[in-house]
Design a protein around this motif. Structure first.
Motif, mmCIF file in Angstrom:
data_model
loop_
_atom_site.group_PDB
_atom_site.id
_atom_site.type_symbol
_atom_site.label_atom_id
_atom_site.label_comp_id
_atom_site.label_asym_id
_atom_site.label_seq_id
_atom_site.Cartn_x
_atom_site.Cartn_y
_atom_site.Cartn_z
ATOM 1 N N ASN A 81 9.084 -1.406 3.230
ATOM 2 C CA ASN A 81 9.453 -2.676 2.612
ATOM 3 C C ASN A 81 10.688 -3.266 3.303
ATOM 4 O O ASN A 81 11.745 -2.629 3.333
ATOM 5 N N TYR A 128 14.364 -3.469 1.398
ATOM 6 C CA TYR A 128 15.149 -2.348 0.885
ATOM 7 C C TYR A 128 15.548 -1.404 2.021
ATOM 8 O O TYR A 128 14.828 -1.278 3.007
ATOM 9 N N LEU A 132 -6.461 4.081 -3.344
ATOM 10 C CA LEU A 132 -5.776 2.903 -2.801
ATOM 11 C C LEU A 132 -6.730 1.827 -2.312
ATOM 12 O O LEU A 132 -6.317 0.861 -1.685
ATOM 13 N N ARG A 160 10.412 -9.277 -4.771
ATOM 14 C CA ARG A 160 11.587 -9.558 -3.943
ATOM 15 C C ARG A 160 11.195 -10.239 -2.637
ATOM 16 O O ARG A 160 11.826 -11.187 -2.192
ATOM 17 N N HIS A 213 9.204 10.902 -9.022
ATOM 18 C CA HIS A 213 8.447 12.142 -9.220
ATOM 19 C C HIS A 213 9.313 13.318 -9.670
ATOM 20 O O HIS A 213 8.874 14.156 -10.423
ATOM 21 N N ILE A 269 -0.247 11.464 -6.522
ATOM 22 C CA ILE A 269 -0.040 10.868 -5.205
ATOM 23 C C ILE A 269 1.442 10.533 -4.997
ATOM 24 O O ILE A 269 2.147 10.149 -5.908
ATOM 25 N N GLY A 270 1.873 10.741 -3.763
ATOM 26 C CA GLY A 270 3.291 10.590 -3.450
ATOM 27 C C GLY A 270 4.052 11.867 -3.782
ATOM 28 O O GLY A 270 5.198 12.033 -3.417
ATOM 29 N N ARG A 284 5.949 -1.537 -11.366
ATOM 30 C CA ARG A 284 7.040 -1.344 -10.417
ATOM 31 C C ARG A 284 6.668 -1.864 -9.027
ATOM 32 O O ARG A 284 7.500 -2.430 -8.322
ATOM 33 N N MET A 300 -6.973 8.690 -2.357
ATOM 34 C CA MET A 300 -5.663 8.289 -2.870
ATOM 35 C C MET A 300 -5.781 7.252 -3.986
ATOM 36 O O MET A 300 -4.802 6.933 -4.648
ATOM 37 N N ARG A 325 2.225 1.839 -3.411
ATOM 38 C CA ARG A 325 1.222 2.411 -4.309
ATOM 39 C C ARG A 325 0.952 3.863 -3.938
ATOM 40 O O ARG A 325 0.724 4.699 -4.815
ATOM 41 N N ALA A 326 0.997 4.169 -2.636
ATOM 42 C CA ALA A 326 0.766 5.552 -2.198
ATOM 43 C C ALA A 326 1.884 6.478 -2.662
ATOM 44 O O ALA A 326 1.727 7.693 -2.678
ATOM 45 N N LYS A 327 3.032 5.891 -3.035
ATOM 46 C CA LYS A 327 4.134 6.719 -3.544
ATOM 47 C C LYS A 327 3.891 7.109 -4.988
ATOM 48 O O LYS A 327 4.667 7.863 -5.569
ATOM 49 N N GLY A 328 2.858 6.560 -5.593
ATOM 50 C CA GLY A 328 2.562 6.882 -6.991
ATOM 51 C C GLY A 328 3.372 6.054 -7.972
ATOM 52 O O GLY A 328 3.604 6.481 -9.096
ATOM 53 N N LEU A 329 3.813 4.864 -7.524
ATOM 54 C CA LEU A 329 4.598 4.013 -8.431
ATOM 55 C C LEU A 329 3.659 3.300 -9.400
ATOM 56 O O LEU A 329 2.486 3.079 -9.103
ATOM 57 N N SER A 330 4.195 2.911 -10.542
ATOM 58 C CA SER A 330 3.376 2.202 -11.527
ATOM 59 C C SER A 330 3.066 0.804 -11.003
ATOM 60 O O SER A 330 3.839 0.243 -10.227
ATOM 61 N N PRO A 331 1.930 0.225 -11.422
ATOM 62 C CA PRO A 331 1.586 -1.121 -10.952
ATOM 63 C C PRO A 331 2.697 -2.124 -11.245
ATOM 64 O O PRO A 331 2.971 -3.019 -10.439
ATOM 65 N N ARG A 368 0.847 -1.201 0.000
ATOM 66 C CA ARG A 368 0.000 0.000 0.000
ATOM 67 C C ARG A 368 0.881 1.248 0.000
ATOM 68 O O ARG A 368 0.609 2.204 -0.727
ATOM 69 N N THR A 369 1.950 1.210 0.812
ATOM 70 C CA THR A 369 2.868 2.354 0.830
ATOM 71 C C THR A 369 3.451 2.586 -0.558
ATOM 72 O O THR A 369 3.507 3.725 -1.031
ATOM 73 N N VAL A 410 9.253 -4.706 -8.284
ATOM 74 C CA VAL A 410 10.307 -4.254 -7.382
ATOM 75 C C VAL A 410 9.921 -4.498 -5.919
ATOM 76 O O VAL A 410 10.703 -5.034 -5.145
ATOM 77 N N HIS A 411 8.685 -4.117 -5.560
ATOM 78 C CA HIS A 411 8.336 -4.175 -4.134
ATOM 79 C C HIS A 411 7.777 -5.522 -3.698
ATOM 80 O O HIS A 411 8.052 -5.975 -2.601
ATOM 81 N N ALA A 412 6.965 -6.145 -4.538
ATOM 82 C CA ALA A 412 6.328 -7.400 -4.108
ATOM 83 C C ALA A 412 7.209 -8.610 -4.405
ATOM 84 O O ALA A 412 7.428 -9.462 -3.546
ATOM 85 N N PHE A 427 0.848 6.059 7.249
ATOM 86 C CA PHE A 427 -0.089 5.064 7.770
ATOM 87 C C PHE A 427 0.146 4.743 9.232
ATOM 88 O O PHE A 427 1.087 5.204 9.863
ATOM 89 N N ARG A 484 -1.323 8.806 -10.422
ATOM 90 C CA ARG A 484 -0.019 8.399 -9.891
ATOM 91 C C ARG A 484 0.984 9.535 -9.938
ATOM 92 O O ARG A 484 1.948 9.543 -9.180
#
Lengths: 336, 338
Positions: B103, B106, B56, A254, B119, B87-88, A246, B54, A238-244, A235-236, A250-252, B95, B84
């Motif tokens: 994550n 990282y 989400l 790994r 961005h 947001i961000g 990515r 958002m 996606r809240a950063k505005g990353l593409s689905p 969720r974080t 990248v996030h899921a 949260f 997109r």
């Protein structure tokens, strides 16, 4: 890291003792003995039989035989084959590259298809792709692999004539063995068409051997992905505005790969068992086929030694996989 | 002009048992540089309305609204790609659970840098410099050395600071903080709130603070919106709300604060928020209200005017007295009948 490896190596000792015990006793549970089978249809006189049994040491009590065998093992002596009179160790590692080449291809096949299939199935869950892929995986996992192999041979080698039926390379090619890997050696030989021939011989055995790991990896990747996709950090992301893309790649991915890598490690053992069937069906000159032949000849030293060597290799691979695990998962890395 | 304007927002979830309305006709406006707090107990739809903003929410959610504007852009008709880009960047959110919101694979430096790359398109060196600057801004000591640490190597409070640094990385015009202190120790809670208030003052961004802690509201917010069972039941500037709550629910919430208690035994609001299957026909708060009449049970109230704090009530309170109420005799004793 060094301490970790030492500790893991220490854990291998009881496993090693167990495997050598099992290998020793199980082959002796089979009816018949190597001398009778050596003698063949002509038969053998009782005196000659007793003499041969004595020469191989099979007249000793079992516990004494085991102690001699285990003592030799401890000195790195895996024994000598009764049928070929060659040291087991040499024999095994002459054949091993063929098995390794096939296994590596099968793992690559399983990972390259299984991980993306699992990821797509998870991202598009309950879609037709998800249902089709998971149903196919279940079929692949449940299918007896000898039957699957015969089916593929009938269709692709028999009816369609696209792939060769058996062996590692066409008989018209002959070149010196350098690495033992047919794909590499055929390239090194510089002979036209040799590489293509070696590659085409690999296709069906790779698919057959890779099918079960492929199914397991696809299903494991899907369930790991589904779990990870519900995590707060996704969720974080996606809240950063990353593409689905990515977010998933990248996030899921790994995070989802952590349990998948463990699964891949566990599949190495399954692969070795699968290699025995696959190699026998495709007359692949690897250790799997050699093991089966040795069992039919009741070649006790060969079967014992082969099993112990295979077990050592599986344990070694699992150790490497555990170390890889730390590379992907920073939490493990820092706890050491 | 408000930076955020929402009017008549509803969110429905498709569940096994049919549609569930989590947010029911909520309207709100946030002016630039303002701190608005949304309060309400669990399940009152506080987070869901902001997650809807958002984009989400999961695919099971249906969002309807008359208007949902952010910074002159219509969030209802915007494409996912354009959203997109916002947001961000201009619109950021932090949260409740800092430990699981980062994550684990990282480093914190990488995760903050990712926002700057996506961005602002900063190069590696610029990203690193800005990340150190941001970590210093949110009060993380020896920031440069923290770049390469993983979330599990830091405390919850530190992780929340990282989340804040990530959210403010692109100087957002509006930051939504969804219960940012709920998962933290009390002492850390105060530090994080102070940090948010300080950053808000320094950058001039607007802040929406979702909380169920009235103490947090009193300390930080300019204006308060009280939500109950998916509906906005009252909205007032913070001092007025504490001085003269107009909705019986707000009044009951405030009297349940230990520091405002007048009796030996701390007052509480009996019952729970109505769920999917036991939604009352009339006022949603009627089963728990101490002023409830036949009218409250039968007929849904309409929103009152500004003087009555936009209270969603038939008999809005004025200095503790329900205006227009037929008197104690008309109060139904629901606790006995139930």
């Amino acid at each position: 890291m060094f301490g970790f490896i030492l500790r893991r190596l220490g854990l291998l000792i009881p496993t090693f003792i167990g495997v050598s015990l099992v290998a020793f006793f199980f082959i002796r549970l089979l009816p018949g003995d190597p001398v009778l089978l050596l003698a063949g249809e002509r038969g053998i006189s009782p005196e000659r039989y007793a003499e041969l049994m004595h020469r191989f040491g099979f007249d000793l009590p079992l516990w004494k035989q085991f102690i001699y065998y285990f003592g030799d093992l401890m000195h790195g002596d895996f024994g000598t084959s009764i049928s070929t009179k060659k040291p087991i160790f040499t024999e095994f590692f002459t054949l091993f590259p063929a098995t390794l080449e096939l296994s590596i291809c099968a793992v690559i096949f399983a990972v390259v298809l299984g991980v993306p299939a699992g990821v797509i199935a998870a991202v598009k869950r309950n879609s037709w792709f998800d249902h089709t892929a998971m149903a196919t995986a279940l079929v692949g996992y449940s299918m007896p692999i000898f039957w699957w192999a015969l089916l593929l041979i009938i269709v692709f080698s028999g009816t369609l004539g696209w792939t060769p039926v058996s062996g590692r390379i066409s008989l018209m090619f002959f070149f010196p063995k350098v690495t033992g890997f047919m794909l590499i050696d055929s390239l090194l030989s510089g002979k036209a068409g040799a590489f293509q021939s070696a590659a085409s011989h690999l296709i069906l055995p790779t698919i057959v051997l890779g099918t079960i790991p492929l199914a397991v990896i696809a299903r494991q990747t899907r369930s790991a992905m589904l779990e990870v996709l519900g995590e707060d950090y996704i969720r974080t992301a996606r809240a950063k505005g990353l593409s689905p893309f990515r977010v998933v790649a990248v996030h899921a991915l790994r995070n989802a790969l952590i349990p998948v890598i463990t699964t891949i490690g566990l599949q190495i053992g399954v692969l070795m068992a699968g290699a025995i069937l696959t190699e026998t069906i495709f007359s692949w000159p690897g250790v799997g086929k050699w093991m089966v032949d040795s069992i039919f000849r009741r070649d006790y030293p060969a079967v014992q030694g082969g099993l112990v060597l295979i077990a050592l290799i599986v344990m070694g691979v699992n150790l490497v996989v555990d170390m890889l695990y730390g590379l992907v998962n920073p939490k493990i890395r820092h706890q050491r | 002009m408000p930076i955020l304007e929402i009017s008549n927002l509803s969110v429905d979830f498709r569940t096994v048992g049919g549609q569930f309305r989590a947010v029911d006709g909520v309207s709100m406006a946030v002016e630039p540089g303002e701190i608005v707090s949304i309060v309400g107990e669990s399940g009152s739809g506080k987070s869901v309305s902001m997650l809807a903003l958002m984009g989400l929410l999961p695919w099971t959610a249906t969002i309807t609204a008359d208007r949902m504007m952010f910074d002159g852009r219509d969030l209802l008709t915007i494409s996912p790609r354009e959203r997109r880009r916002i947001i961000g960047n201009d619109l950021a959110m932090i949260f409740q659970e800092p430990m699981s919101s980062l994550n684990p694979c990282y480093t914190v430096g990488w995760q903050i840098g990712e926002v700057l790359k996506v961005h602002l398109g900063l190069n590696k060196r610029a990203r690193r410099d800005r990340t150190v600057e941001l970590l210093e801004l949110v009060g993380i000591p020896s920031a440069a050395e923290r770049l390469d640490t993983f979330p599990h190597q830091m405390s919850g409070g530190m992780n929340q600071r990282v989340m804040i640094a990530m959210a403010i990385a692109c100087n957002p015009k509006l930051l939504i903080a969804d219960e940012p202190t709920t998962a933290l120790d009390v002492t850390i809670q105060a530090q994080i709130l102070d940090l948010l208030a300080k950053l808000q003052r320094e950058t001039g961004m607007a802040l929406v603070l979702i909380t169920h802690d009235m103490g947090v509201v009193a300390e930080t917010a300019n204006r308060v919106s009280v939500q109950y069972a998916g509906q906005k039941v009252e909205e007032q500037p913070v001092s007025e709300l504490f001085a003269d709550p107009h909705h019986p629910y707000t009044a009951a919430l405030l009297s349940a604060l230990p520091e405002r208690a007048t009796t030996r035994r701390l007052p509480s609001i009996a019952g729970v928020v109505p769920g999917q299957y036991d939604r009352p026909a009339g006022c949603l708060f009627s089963p728990r209200c101490s002023f409830v009449t036949e009218r409250c049970v039968d007929k849904a109230p309409v929103t009152q005017g500004e003087a009555a704090g936009y209270a969603l009530c038939h008999y809005p309170l004025s200095h503790g007295k329900p205006v227009g109420h037929p008197g104690p005799a008309a109060i139904l004793d629901r606790r006995l009948s139930a």
